[in-house]
Enzyme design. Structure first.
Site, PDB file in Angstrom:
ATOM      1  CB  ILE A   7      -2.876   4.535   4.109  1.00  0.00           C
ATOM      2  CG1 ILE A   7      -3.166   4.350   5.600  1.00  0.00           C
ATOM      3  CG2 ILE A   7      -2.195   5.861   3.796  1.00  0.00           C
ATOM      4  CD1 ILE A   7      -1.933   4.213   6.471  1.00  0.00           C
TER       5      ILE A   7
ATOM      6  CE1 TYR B 180       0.196   1.941   4.260  1.00  0.00           C
ATOM      7  CE2 TYR B 180       0.778  -0.366   4.542  1.00  0.00           C
ATOM      8  CZ  TYR B 180       0.765   0.934   5.007  1.00  0.00           C
ATOM      9  OH  TYR B 180       1.314   1.235   6.227  1.00  0.00           O
ATOM     10  CB  CYS B 181       1.437   4.072  -1.713  1.00  0.00           C
ATOM     11  SG  CYS B 181       0.218   4.219  -3.029  1.00  0.00           S
ATOM     12  CB  ALA B 182      -0.645   8.312  -0.069  1.00  0.00           C
TER      13      ALA B 182
END
Length: 102
Positions: free
Chosen positions: A93, A64-66
């Site tokens: 996220i 995951y990332c932003a």
């Protein structure tokens, strides 16, 4: 493979070989992360590749990332490096409704 939040989290929770990878910057991680995740910053370029190559290809990676874009790229890079199971968290996220730790 892109998974929505519910699929991604439920699959991880039942995966004995599952590892969560956060590909955001250290500054972003310091604002909160999914518990138990390891951080490998995709913006480190070759450094990112070196760190990923040290991971066990037998494991399953939940990335995951932003917002989901960097992690999608990370999953593609991981596949090119021979990882068969890399799952991207769609929405990242920023849309995460699960647990967060600071």
């Amino acid at each position: 493979m892109n998974l929505d939040q519910q699929q991604w989290w439920n699959q991880f929770l039942t995966d004995e070989k599952g590892i969560i990878v956060d590909v955001r910057t250290e500054e972003e991680v310091n604002r909160g992360r999914i518990p138990g995740s390891i951080n490998i910053d995709i913006f480190k370029g070759q450094g990112f590749i070196y760190q990923v190559e040290e991971l066990d290809k037998e494991k399953n990676y939940y990335v995951y990332c932003a917002a989901g874009s960097r992690s999608a790229n990370a999953c593609n890079i991981m596949r090119e490096l021979g990882f068969t199971n890399a799952y991207n968290l769609v929405g990242g996220i920023s849309e995460w409704e699960g647990p967060i730790e600071n």
